[in-house]
Design a protein around this motif. Structure first.
Motif, PDB file in Angstrom:
ATOM      1  N   MET A 148      -7.024  16.051 -30.507  1.00 16.91           N
ATOM      2  CA  MET A 148      -7.976  16.106 -29.206  1.00 16.91           C
ATOM      3  C   MET A 148      -7.141  15.988 -27.891  1.00 16.91           C
ATOM      4  SD  MET A 148     -11.012  13.615 -28.589  1.00 16.91           S
ATOM      5  CE  MET A 148     -12.196  13.735 -27.135  1.00 16.91           C
ATOM      6  N   GLU A 149      -7.339  17.053 -27.068  1.00 20.30           N
ATOM      7  CA  GLU A 149      -6.488  16.970 -25.977  1.00 20.30           C
ATOM      8  C   GLU A 149      -6.700  16.003 -25.191  1.00 20.30           C
ATOM      9  OE1 GLU A 149      -6.017  20.189 -22.470  1.00 20.30           O
ATOM     10  OE2 GLU A 149      -6.286  20.923 -24.309  1.00 20.30           O
ATOM     11  N   LYS A 150      -5.714  15.224 -24.448  1.00 22.14           N
ATOM     12  CA  LYS A 150      -6.079  14.022 -23.467  1.00 22.14           C
ATOM     13  C   LYS A 150      -6.211  14.681 -22.167  1.00 22.14           C
ATOM     14  CE  LYS A 150      -4.414   9.353 -23.151  1.00 22.14           C
ATOM     15  NZ  LYS A 150      -3.279   8.716 -23.477  1.00 22.14           N
ATOM     16  N   LYS A 151      -7.284  13.929 -21.748  1.00 20.32           N
ATOM     17  CA  LYS A 151      -7.832  14.452 -20.209  1.00 20.32           C
ATOM     18  C   LYS A 151      -6.878  13.793 -19.095  1.00 20.32           C
ATOM     19  CE  LYS A 151     -12.774  14.816 -21.259  1.00 20.32           C
ATOM     20  NZ  LYS A 151     -14.033  14.093 -21.039  1.00 20.32           N
ATOM     21  N   PRO A 152      -6.512  14.551 -18.049  1.00 14.57           N
ATOM     22  CA  PRO A 152      -5.623  13.865 -16.981  1.00 14.57           C
ATOM     23  C   PRO A 152      -6.484  12.401 -16.367  1.00 14.57           C
ATOM     24  CG  PRO A 152      -6.647  15.957 -16.367  1.00 14.57           C
ATOM     25  CD  PRO A 152      -7.172  15.841 -17.739  1.00 14.57           C
ATOM     26  N   GLU A 153      -5.783  11.862 -15.812  1.00 14.18           N
ATOM     27  CA  GLU A 153      -6.009  10.740 -15.261  1.00 14.18           C
ATOM     28  C   GLU A 153      -6.805  11.054 -13.805  1.00 14.18           C
ATOM     29  OE1 GLU A 153      -6.065   7.266 -16.135  1.00 14.18           O
ATOM     30  OE2 GLU A 153      -5.212   8.303 -18.038  1.00 14.18           O
ATOM     31  N   PRO A 154      -7.811  10.264 -13.602  1.00 16.81           N
ATOM     32  CA  PRO A 154      -8.518  10.514 -12.418  1.00 16.81           C
ATOM     33  C   PRO A 154      -7.809  10.477 -11.184  1.00 16.81           C
ATOM     34  CG  PRO A 154      -9.724   8.821 -13.394  1.00 16.81           C
ATOM     35  CD  PRO A 154      -8.533   9.228 -14.153  1.00 16.81           C
ATOM     36  N   THR A 155      -7.761  11.132  -9.977  1.00 17.80           N
ATOM     37  CA  THR A 155      -7.026  11.049  -8.719  1.00 17.80           C
ATOM     38  C   THR A 155      -7.463  10.277  -7.840  1.00 17.80           C
ATOM     39  OG1 THR A 155      -7.924  13.378  -8.160  1.00 17.80           O
ATOM     40  CG2 THR A 155      -5.721  13.244  -9.549  1.00 17.80           C
ATOM     41  N   CYS A 156      -9.091  10.110  -7.984  1.00 22.33           N
ATOM     42  CA  CYS A 156      -9.717   9.214  -6.698  1.00 22.33           C
ATOM     43  C   CYS A 156      -9.197   7.555  -6.920  1.00 22.33           C
ATOM     44  CB  CYS A 156     -10.950   9.285  -6.739  1.00 22.33           C
ATOM     45  SG  CYS A 156     -11.805   8.766  -8.271  1.00 22.33           S
ATOM     46  N   GLU A 157      -9.599   6.889  -5.793  1.00 23.37           N
ATOM     47  CA  GLU A 157      -9.435   5.508  -5.741  1.00 23.37           C
ATOM     48  C   GLU A 157     -10.434   4.988  -6.644  1.00 23.37           C
ATOM     49  OE1 GLU A 157      -7.361   1.975  -4.775  1.00 23.37           O
ATOM     50  OE2 GLU A 157      -6.887   3.992  -4.143  1.00 23.37           O
ATOM     51  N   CYS A 158     -10.082   4.545  -7.877  1.00 19.06           N
ATOM     52  CA  CYS A 158     -11.251   3.938  -8.927  1.00 19.06           C
ATOM     53  C   CYS A 158     -10.943   2.758  -9.097  1.00 19.06           C
ATOM     54  CB  CYS A 158     -10.981   4.820 -10.160  1.00 19.06           C
ATOM     55  SG  CYS A 158     -11.535   6.504  -9.948  1.00 19.06           S
ATOM     56  N   VAL A 159     -11.902   1.918  -9.747  1.00 21.50           N
ATOM     57  CA  VAL A 159     -11.850   0.434  -9.912  1.00 21.50           C
ATOM     58  C   VAL A 159     -12.782   0.462 -11.461  1.00 21.50           C
ATOM     59  CG1 VAL A 159     -13.810   0.031  -8.742  1.00 21.50           C
ATOM     60  CG2 VAL A 159     -11.993  -1.650  -9.242  1.00 21.50           C
ATOM     61  N   SER A 160     -12.440  -0.586 -12.032  1.00 21.66           N
ATOM     62  CA  SER A 160     -13.238  -1.043 -13.277  1.00 21.66           C
ATOM     63  C   SER A 160     -14.515  -1.420 -12.950  1.00 21.66           C
ATOM     64  CB  SER A 160     -12.314  -2.091 -14.314  1.00 21.66           C
ATOM     65  OG  SER A 160     -13.221  -2.407 -15.358  1.00 21.66           O
ATOM     66  N   PHE A 161     -15.647  -0.859 -13.577  1.00 22.89           N
ATOM     67  CA  PHE A 161     -16.971  -1.345 -13.228  1.00 22.89           C
ATOM     68  C   PHE A 161     -17.403  -2.757 -13.508  1.00 22.89           C
ATOM     69  CE2 PHE A 161     -21.539  -1.900 -14.117  1.00 22.89           C
ATOM     70  CZ  PHE A 161     -21.878  -1.308 -12.957  1.00 22.89           C
ATOM     71  N   CYS A 162     -16.441  -3.637 -14.302  1.00 21.61           N
ATOM     72  CA  CYS A 162     -16.785  -5.157 -14.297  1.00 21.61           C
ATOM     73  C   CYS A 162     -16.155  -5.690 -13.060  1.00 21.61           C
ATOM     74  CB  CYS A 162     -16.096  -5.548 -15.503  1.00 21.61           C
ATOM     75  SG  CYS A 162     -14.242  -5.592 -15.597  1.00 21.61           S
ATOM     76  N   LYS A 163     -15.549  -5.002 -12.083  1.00 24.50           N
ATOM     77  CA  LYS A 163     -14.970  -5.741 -10.973  1.00 24.50           C
ATOM     78  C   LYS A 163     -15.865  -5.716  -9.827  1.00 24.50           C
ATOM     79  CE  LYS A 163     -10.336  -6.274 -12.214  1.00 24.50           C
ATOM     80  NZ  LYS A 163      -9.976  -7.460 -12.508  1.00 24.50           N
ATOM     81  N   LEU A 164     -16.918  -4.800 -10.048  1.00 26.71           N
ATOM     82  CA  LEU A 164     -17.887  -4.802  -8.859  1.00 26.71           C
ATOM     83  C   LEU A 164     -19.029  -5.924  -8.863  1.00 26.71           C
ATOM     84  CD1 LEU A 164     -19.228  -1.015  -9.155  1.00 26.71           C
ATOM     85  CD2 LEU A 164     -17.235  -1.788  -7.782  1.00 26.71           C
ATOM     86  N   ALA A 165     -19.237  -6.102  -7.642  1.00 31.57           N
ATOM     87  CA  ALA A 165     -19.964  -7.461  -7.312  1.00 31.57           C
ATOM     88  C   ALA A 165     -21.641  -7.111  -7.161  1.00 31.57           C
ATOM     89  CB  ALA A 165     -19.588  -8.019  -6.016  1.00 31.57           C
ATOM     90  N   GLU A 166     -22.564  -8.087  -7.224  1.00 37.46           N
ATOM     91  CA  GLU A 166     -23.934  -7.558  -7.288  1.00 37.46           C
ATOM     92  C   GLU A 166     -24.166  -6.937  -6.101  1.00 37.46           C
ATOM     93  OE1 GLU A 166     -26.444 -10.964  -7.390  1.00 37.46           O
ATOM     94  OE2 GLU A 166     -25.429 -11.743  -9.264  1.00 37.46           O
ATOM     95  N   GLY A 167     -24.971  -5.636  -6.222  1.00 42.09           N
ATOM     96  CA  GLY A 167     -25.302  -5.030  -5.261  1.00 42.09           C
ATOM     97  C   GLY A 167     -24.449  -3.768  -4.972  1.00 42.09           C
ATOM     98  N   CYS A 168     -23.280  -3.742  -5.622  1.00 42.86           N
ATOM     99  CA  CYS A 168     -22.459  -2.583  -5.081  1.00 42.86           C
ATOM    100  C   CYS A 168     -22.835  -1.387  -6.150  1.00 42.86           C
ATOM    101  CB  CYS A 168     -21.198  -3.132  -5.769  1.00 42.86           C
ATOM    102  SG  CYS A 168     -20.132  -4.343  -4.527  1.00 42.86           S
ATOM    103  N   LYS A 169     -22.388  -0.380  -5.611  1.00 42.05           N
ATOM    104  CA  LYS A 169     -22.787   0.791  -6.524  1.00 42.05           C
ATOM    105  C   LYS A 169     -21.355   1.568  -6.557  1.00 42.05           C
ATOM    106  CE  LYS A 169     -27.223   1.354  -4.292  1.00 42.05           C
ATOM    107  NZ  LYS A 169     -28.161   2.017  -3.414  1.00 42.05           N
ATOM    108  N   GLY A 170     -21.607   2.506  -7.441  1.00 48.73           N
ATOM    109  CA  GLY A 170     -20.329   3.436  -7.802  1.00 48.73           C
ATOM    110  C   GLY A 170     -20.824   4.525  -8.520  1.00 48.73           C
ATOM    111  N   LYS A 171     -19.983   5.499  -8.787  1.00 44.24           N
ATOM    112  CA  LYS A 171     -20.146   6.708  -9.787  1.00 44.24           C
ATOM    113  C   LYS A 171     -19.076   6.727 -10.605  1.00 44.24           C
ATOM    114  CE  LYS A 171     -21.634  10.364  -7.770  1.00 44.24           C
ATOM    115  NZ  LYS A 171     -21.716  11.754  -7.057  1.00 44.24           N
ATOM    116  N   ILE A 172     -19.423   6.801 -12.016  1.00 43.36           N
ATOM    117  CA  ILE A 172     -18.594   7.085 -13.191  1.00 43.36           C
ATOM    118  C   ILE A 172     -17.825   8.164 -12.858  1.00 43.36           C
ATOM    119  CG2 ILE A 172     -18.381   7.291 -15.562  1.00 43.36           C
ATOM    120  CD1 ILE A 172     -21.194   5.853 -15.808  1.00 43.36           C
ATOM    121  N   VAL A 173     -16.382   7.895 -13.069  1.00 47.39           N
ATOM    122  CA  VAL A 173     -15.426   8.725 -13.052  1.00 47.39           C
ATOM    123  C   VAL A 173     -14.853   9.105 -14.326  1.00 47.39           C
ATOM    124  CG1 VAL A 173     -12.973   9.173 -12.144  1.00 47.39           C
ATOM    125  CG2 VAL A 173     -14.595   8.113 -10.778  1.00 47.39           C
TER     126      VAL A 173
END
Length: 92
Positions: free
Chosen positions: A1-26
């Motif tokens: 299986m071919e490995k996908k390239p790492e995302p280039t945007c500023e990303c964070v682990s979802f478990c680090k978001l506080a209550e009320g925070c929103k994000g889009k899965i990268v």
């Protein structure tokens, strides 16, 4: 299986978001044992998520997406990389 390239945007682990925070899965870690289950639940790239509630000690986390709410364990949320909305800040 071919490995996908790492995302280039500023990303964070979802478990680090506080209550009320929103994000889009990268990306969901393809090496995670939870990847298939999370995708089956509808957590795929581009899905917008909101942290509704974080339990004491940070586990589990209530997540709202596509009109539904589910709880994820911290270990499951940790393998989801999200692009945060600019006004949101990750928790420590």
């Amino acid at each position: 299986m071919e490995k996908k390239p790492e995302p280039t945007c500023e990303c964070v682990s979802f478990c680090k978001l506080a209550e009320g925070c929103k994000g889009k899965i990268v990306q969901i870690d393809p090496e995670s044992p939870f990847e298939e289950r999370l995708r089956e639940l509808g957590l795929i790239s581009g899905t917008e998520l909101e942290v509704v509630k974080v339990a004491p000690f940070g586990d589990p986390v209530e997540v709202c997406f596509r009109g539904q709410s589910i709880c994820l364990r911290k270990s499951e949320a940790a393998c989801i990389q999200v692009a945060m909305e600019s006004q949101d800040r990750p928790r420590d």
